[in-house]
Design a protein around this motif. Sequence first.
Motif, PDB file in Angstrom:
ATOM      1  N   GLN A 126       0.832  -1.184   0.000  1.00 37.13           N
ATOM      2  CA  GLN A 126       0.000   0.000   0.000  1.00 37.13           C
ATOM      3  C   GLN A 126       0.877   1.249   0.000  1.00 37.13           C
ATOM      4  O   GLN A 126       2.052   1.214   0.367  1.00 37.13           O
ATOM      5  CB  GLN A 126      -0.935   0.017   1.215  1.00 37.13           C
ATOM      6  CG  GLN A 126      -1.881  -1.173   1.269  1.00 37.13           C
ATOM      7  CD  GLN A 126      -2.763  -1.129   2.488  1.00 37.13           C
ATOM      8  OE1 GLN A 126      -2.744  -0.161   3.240  1.00 37.13           O
ATOM      9  NE2 GLN A 126      -3.558  -2.177   2.681  1.00 37.13           N
ATOM     10  N   ILE A 127       0.272   2.385  -0.387  1.00 33.39           N
ATOM     11  CA  ILE A 127       0.956   3.665  -0.463  1.00 33.39           C
ATOM     12  C   ILE A 127       0.342   4.593   0.581  1.00 33.39           C
ATOM     13  O   ILE A 127      -0.888   4.625   0.758  1.00 33.39           O
ATOM     14  CB  ILE A 127       0.840   4.282  -1.869  1.00 33.39           C
ATOM     15  CG1 ILE A 127       1.380   3.305  -2.914  1.00 33.39           C
ATOM     16  CG2 ILE A 127       1.619   5.590  -1.950  1.00 33.39           C
ATOM     17  CD1 ILE A 127       2.842   2.992  -2.783  1.00 33.39           C
ATOM     18  N   GLY A 128       1.192   5.343   1.266  1.00 28.89           N
ATOM     19  CA  GLY A 128       0.711   6.273   2.291  1.00 28.89           C
ATOM     20  C   GLY A 128       1.806   7.231   2.700  1.00 28.89           C
ATOM     21  O   GLY A 128       2.882   7.316   2.083  1.00 28.89           O
ATOM     22  N   TYR A 129       1.541   7.962   3.790  1.00 24.90           N
ATOM     23  CA  TYR A 129       2.525   8.899   4.319  1.00 24.90           C
ATOM     24  C   TYR A 129       3.519   8.135   5.203  1.00 24.90           C
ATOM     25  O   TYR A 129       3.113   7.390   6.098  1.00 24.90           O
ATOM     26  CB  TYR A 129       1.851   9.997   5.135  1.00 24.90           C
ATOM     27  CG  TYR A 129       0.972  10.906   4.312  1.00 24.90           C
ATOM     28  CD1 TYR A 129       1.512  11.871   3.482  1.00 24.90           C
ATOM     29  CD2 TYR A 129      -0.422  10.779   4.362  1.00 24.90           C
ATOM     30  CE1 TYR A 129       0.699  12.708   2.723  1.00 24.90           C
ATOM     31  CE2 TYR A 129      -1.240  11.606   3.616  1.00 24.90           C
ATOM     32  CZ  TYR A 129      -0.669  12.567   2.794  1.00 24.90           C
ATOM     33  OH  TYR A 129      -1.471  13.381   2.051  1.00 24.90           O
ATOM     34  N   VAL A 130       4.790   8.355   4.956  1.00 24.58           N
ATOM     35  CA  VAL A 130       5.858   7.695   5.720  1.00 24.58           C
ATOM     36  C   VAL A 130       6.624   8.772   6.476  1.00 24.58           C
ATOM     37  O   VAL A 130       7.075   9.757   5.873  1.00 24.58           O
ATOM     38  CB  VAL A 130       6.805   6.903   4.796  1.00 24.58           C
ATOM     39  CG1 VAL A 130       7.885   6.202   5.619  1.00 24.58           C
ATOM     40  CG2 VAL A 130       6.033   5.894   3.966  1.00 24.58           C
ATOM     41  N   GLN A 131       6.747   8.597   7.779  1.00 25.98           N
ATOM     42  CA  GLN A 131       7.518   9.527   8.605  1.00 25.98           C
ATOM     43  C   GLN A 131       8.870   8.902   8.934  1.00 25.98           C
ATOM     44  O   GLN A 131       8.934   7.777   9.437  1.00 25.98           O
ATOM     45  CB  GLN A 131       6.775   9.849   9.896  1.00 25.98           C
ATOM     46  CG  GLN A 131       7.541  10.797  10.815  1.00 25.98           C
ATOM     47  CD  GLN A 131       6.888  10.950  12.167  1.00 25.98           C
ATOM     48  OE1 GLN A 131       5.826  10.383  12.408  1.00 25.98           O
ATOM     49  NE2 GLN A 131       7.516  11.687  13.052  1.00 25.98           N
TER      50      GLN A 131
END
Length: 661
Positions: A307-312
Amino acid sequence: MEEDEVENDENEGDEDEQDEEEADPAVLENEDEEEGQLRWKSDLATKARDAFYARQSSTASLRKLVYGHLQETEDDDESGDEEVGGLFKVVRQNQAKQSEASRVADGADCSLFKVENLHDWDVEDVCNRIKDCFVTGKWKESEDAAELLKLDDEDEEEVFGDFEDLETGEKVSGKDGEEGAEDEEEEEDKPRVVDYGGDAEREKEKRKARMERKLKLKRQFDTEYDDGETGAASTYYDDLKKEVDDQANLNRSEFDAMDDSQRVLFEGFRPGMYVRLEIEGTPCEMMEHFDPTSPLCIGGLLKGEDQIGYVQTRLKKHRWFPKVLKNRDPLIVSLGWRRFQTLPIYSICDHNMRRRMLKYTPQHMHCDAYFWGPLTPQGTGMMAVQSLAERQENFRIVATGVVLEMDKSSQVVKKLKLTGEPYKIFKKTAFIKGMFNSSLEVAKFEQAQIRTVSGVRGIIKKALHEPEGAFRASFEDKILLSDIVFVKTWFAVEVPKFYVPVTNLLLPVEKRTTWKGMRTVGEIKRERNIKNQVNPDHLYTKVEREEKVFQPLKIPKGLQEALPYNLKPKTPGVQINPEAGRVAVVLDHKERKIANAFKMLRELHGDKQAKLEKDKKQRMEQFSRMKLAEEERKMKKQKEARQQISRMMSKKKKAAERRRK
């Protein structure tokens, strides 16, 4: 005798007093005063001696307390209180009562034990009663003192009885004294022989059962305590791991003798076996430009990593990279199994846990970086580069970091200042316009703190009907129409959803290092030779401000009267110009001639003084040059002398070394 005399004196004094009462009162008063003044002075030495002896007789002595009773002499003749001269009183303690109380208290020692019926220790029965209280008494056979003392003397001797080892079945017979000590070393060298007494098979089965029971307990102990955790506190992962291990052991025992071709049908491919993979949906460039010298690594993704998302991430600029990284500049990131290009947003966490956006990465410090990319487990390391070219001017790696969190949203905020201007001012209330566009925006910022450029603080109260976006605000002091009002706000920064996988392996071998993704505006302008247009508002210009004239301070007269003199305003009086009312003096011919002569003399004197100062300055400069030349000659001579002395010392040293050789 003294006491009798004192009583007689007192009686006589009483008679005299009675006679005096019958006489004239005035005369009697004068005589009483004289007698009162002189009575206390009589026999001072005798009274001091008697008081000393009385104190000594009342003091208890340790010797008298131990060896005998005190013999008190009671002096009852003297009274406890005696009036001296009518002014003072001699107060004496009741010595007789105190001495009697101390004698009674010291008469009998209560700590002594009074024995009424004494035992006759000559009788043997009485002595036998306490005989067991001593170590030499006769106790039980196992607790006899004499026997215990004998055992203490035999420290070097070891006494053992016959015993049998229940586990091995071995029978050991005890040996007495010196014989056991002599044969002990010989028995250690001999092999141990177990006598089963005819039941060898049965004993071996018992031993085997005991050994299996011990191994089972050991395995149970290992499973509970090898990982540092007890069985009661084992987690789901530990139980799952144990289940997998048990299943693997069972499969190994069942399929160990089976052929690999048949074994694969049951349990699949085991680790360490060679397999052939068929990958579907592979681009045709993969086979056309395949390079056997570049091996391919095949890996798998866990559940959720597709999946694709925000990575910190926690990111730090590499110390060998000379430049700082700018916010929203594209970077090529290597994270896990993937390589991709993205646009990171840099931020830092403040003390109130607010993630404030940064325009550039800090020097020698970590910062947080948010970007849009594939979700990766926490703790995964990352590396970032700006280009895939082989030859670069600077160090290739620009930043390194580690994944902190994975989320579908971001919490980066940026500071925003909204400004407005007042258009109507009351005492401490003002109407502000130009800060918001609608009353809805004003409603969102009600009770927010505002401030003027001059430092006056205030608060937003309520929106106004006209004009649109205006509001009423209250301040801590009256503001001016020239003040600018502003409010500090924070708004969320949107992370750009940009994610491009790096596909340089699909290119020919000679073009793999020329892969390019998104470029910055600066790179595009440099390639196309486009110059930036100058914005006049961005140029530094000279600001000319008119000097503001403030009104004079006016203090009410009532307040001026209450102020001290040093704080009262001092109004200067009317200043009179003495030259304003003078009459111009007109000089005649003779006076003008004299004034011109004096003027010429002053000019000549000034020229003479200037020449003298110039000559003096030249002389001083010449003298300083002479002193400097003299110092240089002196330093040169000293240097030559030091060199000569050093040369002579070195020659002497070398001559001395030759003599020693």
